[in-house]
Motif scaffolding. Structure first.
Motif, short mmCIF file in Angstrom:
data_model
loop_
_atom_site.label_atom_id
_atom_site.label_comp_id
_atom_site.label_asym_id
_atom_site.label_seq_id
_atom_site.Cartn_x
_atom_site.Cartn_y
_atom_site.Cartn_z
N LYS A 113 0.83 -1.20 0.00
CA LYS A 113 0.00 0.00 0.00
C LYS A 113 0.87 1.26 0.00
CE LYS A 113 -4.41 -0.11 1.93
NZ LYS A 113 -5.21 -0.42 3.11
N ILE A 127 5.83 -7.68 12.11
CA ILE A 127 5.33 -6.49 11.43
C ILE A 127 4.23 -6.91 10.45
CG2 ILE A 127 7.43 -5.08 11.67
CD1 ILE A 127 8.14 -5.69 8.80
N THR A 128 3.41 -5.93 10.10
CA THR A 128 2.30 -6.19 9.17
C THR A 128 2.54 -5.39 7.91
OG1 THR A 128 0.86 -6.41 11.07
CG2 THR A 128 -0.20 -6.15 8.95
N LEU A 129 2.38 -6.05 6.80
CA LEU A 129 2.56 -5.38 5.52
C LEU A 129 1.18 -5.25 4.89
CD1 LEU A 129 4.99 -4.45 3.81
CD2 LEU A 129 4.99 -6.70 2.73
N GLU A 130 0.76 -4.01 4.66
CA GLU A 130 -0.56 -3.79 4.06
C GLU A 130 -0.42 -3.84 2.54
OE1 GLU A 130 -3.36 -3.16 5.79
OE2 GLU A 130 -2.48 -2.96 7.80
N LEU A 131 -1.26 -4.67 1.91
CA LEU A 131 -1.21 -4.79 0.46
C LEU A 131 -2.53 -4.33 -0.15
CD1 LEU A 131 0.30 -8.39 0.23
CD2 LEU A 131 1.55 -6.24 0.23
#
Lengths: 230, 230
Positions: A113, A127-131
């Motif tokens: 994102k 960690i979180t990766l928003e796509l």
């Protein structure tokens, strides 16, 4: 003429002479930061073979390719792209004047994102990766060029033919090439592929063969579709 | 002997004869599903050059490499790996008998928390990818082999030397090679690199030069560290 399997007469006849064929190939790269990216295992071999076979049949070929390790084919116009959005822009630029598009590129469905301009530091344990979903190029092609012959690919690990048929309908394709990438002897990394060709009338499953042979079969199916457009 | 820049005498003297040097190179691949993965722009060129220079200096070299497009060097033992965990396992297997390790691989800091055995379908507009920190191999090396000479790399886009110094201290390295990857004329994709060598006494910044020349400079700094271990 690299064409070996199909009737050599096709080659001699230059059955695609005067036709403009757009081919996409390879993976896309979706950057996370200047250092990391999301990509996939597409080698580009299938698309490069299609581009070469189409050129051998007399077509005026433009190959839009993500990053691969392959030698750029001599007889085609070559456009290098990285991200899905770059590939879509290149398609839009060329599709207007094209007769057919064969989309063998493995375009990333999702992209990060936000792009981080500085390298993300190793800190938190999780960690979180928003796509976000990438734009759907296929859906917009009809508006740009309604007479375009559209050939898609469906690379799946399960329910391959079912998913491929759904894609054929949903994306209003003329033809879809399905391949099961769960088989390690064919598909992405391999020089071979095991394809199923699906159109609105029938489903034809082929045995495993070289990607050049697959490309010949695919173009053999595209030729009659292209004659219809005249 | 590929050594060009540094004193040819070093090469003739085979100053690393009898020493076992472990070199890591290239990126790692962290699979999301059978199709997609997270990786980075490391080409492996820097690590392969270090392996070759070390071998030219007489060392018994093991090169542990992520996926690259480079030719496997002739004079080294070669171990192919994909993920960070695979690379760590290979290091653990070889580090016991090694005198030095040069970690030029760009090991992914994070990997997807769960691997999806079937390809994730394009459905939702937004999805989140949960990532977990990869194990810290550097921290465990001291326990396995306390006399090991440890050389790290720090590739950064900002505050490069500061981050590199912190890593030198935190990871108890003997030497760290810092390079600023924000410069497009050097770093990952390039045949050149602009390195800064930092140890516990000093910081030496070099002008841009070929990766083979960089490798020679790095090994020139490793030689005295290795003689100390005798």
């Amino acid at each position: 003429c690299i064409v070996k399997r199909i009737n050599k007469e096709l080659c001699k006849k230059q059955q695609l002479k005067g036709k403009k064929v757009l081919v996409t190939a390879g993976p896309t790269i979706e950057p996370i930061d200047p250092f990391r990216y999301i990509t996939n295992h597409s080698s580009g071999k299938m698309g490069y073979a299609i581009a070469e076979v189409a050129a051998s049949l007399g077509a005026n070929v433009t190959l839009i390719s993500g990053p691969t390790n392959l030698k750029k084919p001599d007889s085609v116009e070559f456009v290098q792209t990285l991200t899905a959005v770059e590939m879509f822009d290149a398609i839009k630029e060329h599709v207007d004047s094209s007769d057919a598009i064969v989309m063998s590129a493995a375009v990333s469905d999702y992209a990060p994102k936000t792009y981080k301009t500085n390298k993300i530091k190793k800190k938190d344990d999780n960690i979180t990766l928003e796509l976000k979903k990438n734009p759907d190029i296929l859906k917009s092609l009809d508006k740009i060029n309604p007479r375009l012959v559209k050939v898609g690919f469906a690379a799946e690990t399960n329910h391959t033919n079912q998913y491929a048929k759904e894609k054929l309908e949903n994306k209003k394709l003329d033809l879809i090439v399905a391949n099961d990438i769960s088989n390690s002897n064919s598909g992405f990394k391999s020089d071979n592929n095991k394809i199923t060709i699906i159109n609105h009338q029938k489903t034809i499953s082929y045995d495993i063969m070289s990607k050049v042979e697959c490309a010949e079969i695919i173009m053999e199916h595209v030729i009659p579709l292209l004659s219809k457009t005249n």
